[in-house]
Design an enzyme around this catalytic site. Sequence first.
Site, PDB file in Angstrom:
ATOM      1  N   ASP A   1     -34.286  -1.498  16.710  1.00 34.67           N
ATOM      2  CA  ASP A   1     -33.778  -2.440  15.706  1.00 34.67           C
ATOM      3  C   ASP A   1     -34.925  -2.797  14.757  1.00 34.67           C
ATOM      4  O   ASP A   1     -35.878  -3.483  15.144  1.00 34.67           O
ATOM      5  CB  ASP A   1     -33.248  -3.693  16.419  1.00 34.67           C
ATOM      6  CG  ASP A   1     -32.609  -4.683  15.457  1.00 34.67           C
ATOM      7  OD1 ASP A   1     -33.204  -4.944  14.381  1.00 34.67           O
ATOM      8  OD2 ASP A   1     -31.531  -5.205  15.771  1.00 34.67           O
TER       9      ASP A   1
ATOM     10  N   ASP B   1     -35.662  -6.637  14.335  1.00 27.83           N
ATOM     11  CA  ASP B   1     -36.331  -7.227  15.500  1.00 27.83           C
ATOM     12  C   ASP B   1     -37.761  -6.726  15.637  1.00 27.83           C
ATOM     13  O   ASP B   1     -38.665  -7.506  15.969  1.00 27.83           O
ATOM     14  CB  ASP B   1     -35.544  -6.885  16.780  1.00 27.83           C
ATOM     15  CG  ASP B   1     -34.292  -7.750  16.941  1.00 27.83           C
ATOM     16  OD1 ASP B   1     -34.212  -8.808  16.286  1.00 27.83           O
ATOM     17  OD2 ASP B   1     -33.406  -7.334  17.701  1.00 27.83           O
TER      18      ASP B   1
ATOM     19  N   THR C   1     -17.759  -5.909  15.907  1.00 30.03           N
ATOM     20  CA  THR C   1     -16.994  -5.065  14.973  1.00 30.03           C
ATOM     21  C   THR C   1     -17.887  -4.105  14.193  1.00 30.03           C
ATOM     22  O   THR C   1     -17.389  -3.151  13.589  1.00 30.03           O
ATOM     23  CB  THR C   1     -16.263  -5.937  13.947  1.00 30.03           C
ATOM     24  OG1 THR C   1     -17.256  -6.596  13.132  1.00 30.03           O
ATOM     25  CG2 THR C   1     -15.392  -6.993  14.627  1.00 30.03           C
TER      26      THR C   1
ATOM     27  N   ARG D   1     -24.873  -7.613  10.696  1.00 30.60           N
ATOM     28  CA  ARG D   1     -23.824  -6.758  11.228  1.00 30.60           C
ATOM     29  C   ARG D   1     -23.228  -7.449  12.451  1.00 30.60           C
ATOM     30  O   ARG D   1     -23.945  -7.724  13.406  1.00 30.60           O
ATOM     31  CB  ARG D   1     -24.457  -5.417  11.597  1.00 30.60           C
ATOM     32  CG  ARG D   1     -23.514  -4.279  11.619  1.00 30.60           C
ATOM     33  CD  ARG D   1     -24.272  -2.986  11.724  1.00 30.60           C
ATOM     34  NE  ARG D   1     -24.926  -2.824  13.018  1.00 30.60           N
ATOM     35  CZ  ARG D   1     -25.124  -1.653  13.605  1.00 30.60           C
ATOM     36  NH1 ARG D   1     -24.715  -0.551  13.013  1.00 30.60           N
ATOM     37  NH2 ARG D   1     -25.731  -1.568  14.750  1.00 30.60           N
TER      38      ARG D   1
HETATM   39  C1  PRP Z   1     -29.304  -3.808  10.711  1.00 29.87           C
HETATM   40  C2  PRP Z   1     -30.141  -3.010   9.723  1.00 29.87           C
HETATM   41  C3  PRP Z   1     -29.198  -2.803   8.563  1.00 29.87           C
HETATM   42  C4  PRP Z   1     -27.869  -2.686   9.256  1.00 29.87           C
HETATM   43  C5  PRP Z   1     -27.516  -1.234   9.336  1.00 29.87           C
HETATM   44  O1  PRP Z   1     -29.285  -5.130  10.320  1.00 29.87           O
HETATM   45  O2  PRP Z   1     -31.302  -3.676   9.345  1.00 29.87           O
HETATM   46  O3  PRP Z   1     -29.178  -3.889   7.664  1.00 29.87           O
HETATM   47  O4  PRP Z   1     -28.015  -3.228  10.577  1.00 29.87           O
HETATM   48  O5  PRP Z   1     -26.287  -1.089   9.959  1.00 29.87           O
HETATM   49  P1  PRP Z   1     -25.010  -0.535   9.222  1.00 29.87           P
HETATM   50  O6  PRP Z   1     -25.422   0.649   8.406  1.00 29.87           O
HETATM   51  O7  PRP Z   1     -24.119  -0.157  10.371  1.00 29.87           O
HETATM   52  O8  PRP Z   1     -24.421  -1.648   8.397  1.00 29.87           O
HETATM   53  P2  PRP Z   1     -28.798  -6.317  11.264  1.00 29.87           P
HETATM   54  O9  PRP Z   1     -27.365  -6.607  11.043  1.00 29.87           O
HETATM   55  O10 PRP Z   1     -29.200  -6.052  12.676  1.00 29.87           O
HETATM   56  O11 PRP Z   1     -29.575  -7.546  10.684  1.00 29.87           O
HETATM   57  P3  PRP Z   1     -31.146  -7.812  10.570  1.00 29.87           P
HETATM   58  O12 PRP Z   1     -31.684  -6.897   9.477  1.00 29.87           O
HETATM   59  O13 PRP Z   1     -31.197  -9.247  10.191  1.00 29.87           O
HETATM   60  O14 PRP Z   1     -31.779  -7.527  11.904  1.00 29.87           O
END
Ligand code: PRP
Length: 219
Positions: free
Chosen positions: A210, A213, A112, A108
Site C-alpha cells: 500500500d 501506508d 466495494t 477506496r
Molecule cells: C490507493 C492508491 C490509489 C488507489 C488505487 O489509495 O493510493 O489512490 O488506492 O486504487 P484504485 O485504482 O482501485 O482506485 P487508498 O484508497 O488506499 O488511499 P490512500 O492513498 O489514502 O492510502
Amino acid sequence: MSSKTSSNVFRSTHPLVTHKLTLLRDKRTEPKKFRELVSEVAAMLVYEATLDLPLKPQPIETPLAEFEGHVVQDKIGLVPILRAGLGMVNGIWNLIPQAEVWHIGLYRDEQTLQPVEYYNKLPVSPTVQLCLVLDPMLATGGSAVATIDILKDWGADRIKFVGILAAPEGVQALSDAHPDVPIHMAVIDERLTGDEGPWPAGFIWPGLGDAGDRQFGTG
Ligand code: PRP
C-alpha cells in the site's frame, strides 16, 4: 526512455526507474527511503511524459549577446490524489517549479473498492492548460477515472495520468473511460489480487503493498 505499450499507454524502460522500482517493492525499504524513491521516480516519469510540451519564443540577453530563447508555453497543474499521490509532488515540482498544485482527496472503500471523494480544492474554473494527475497506484482504476471525471467536469481539456505501478485491469479501465488521456507508468504488473488472501482483494500483484501506508508509516 519510454515504450508505448498501446495507443496511449507508456511504460518507462529507463534502467534507473527499474532500479528504483525494485527498491520500492522491497518490503525492507523504510518510509523515509520509500518517500524519496516515490519522489525521484515521479520526476523521471514526468520528464518523459512532458516530451511534447509546446514552447514559445522568449527573447533574453546572455551576458554576451541577445538571444532568442524558448520557454514552456502552457501553465501546468499537478493534481495529486490524496494521500499517496502527495509523495509524487515534490520531485516533479523541482522540475517544473512554476506548476500549480490542486489536491483531490479520494479513498477506496475497502469492501466495494469504489472511490469516495472527501476533498476537492479546485478553483471555480481551470487556471492551467495541462493537468498531470498523480497517483503511484493504478489498481482497479476507479480513483483515477473518478479524478479525471472531476477534472473534465471542471473544464480541464488536456490531462495526463502519471503513476508508478499499475495492474492491467486499471490500465484497461482508465483507457476505456478516458481514451484521450495518456497513461505514463513505470511498470504494469501481473494482475490484481482476488479473494485468495492473505492480502485483501484489489491489490496490485506482486506490487509494492500500500503506497499510502508505506509513505506515511501507517501500515
Ligand atoms: C490507493 C492508491 C490509489 C488507489 C488505487 O489509495 O493510493 O489512490 O488506492 O486504487 P484504485 O485504482 O482501485 O482506485 P487508498 O484508497 O488506499 O488511499 P490512500 O492513498 O489514502 O492510502
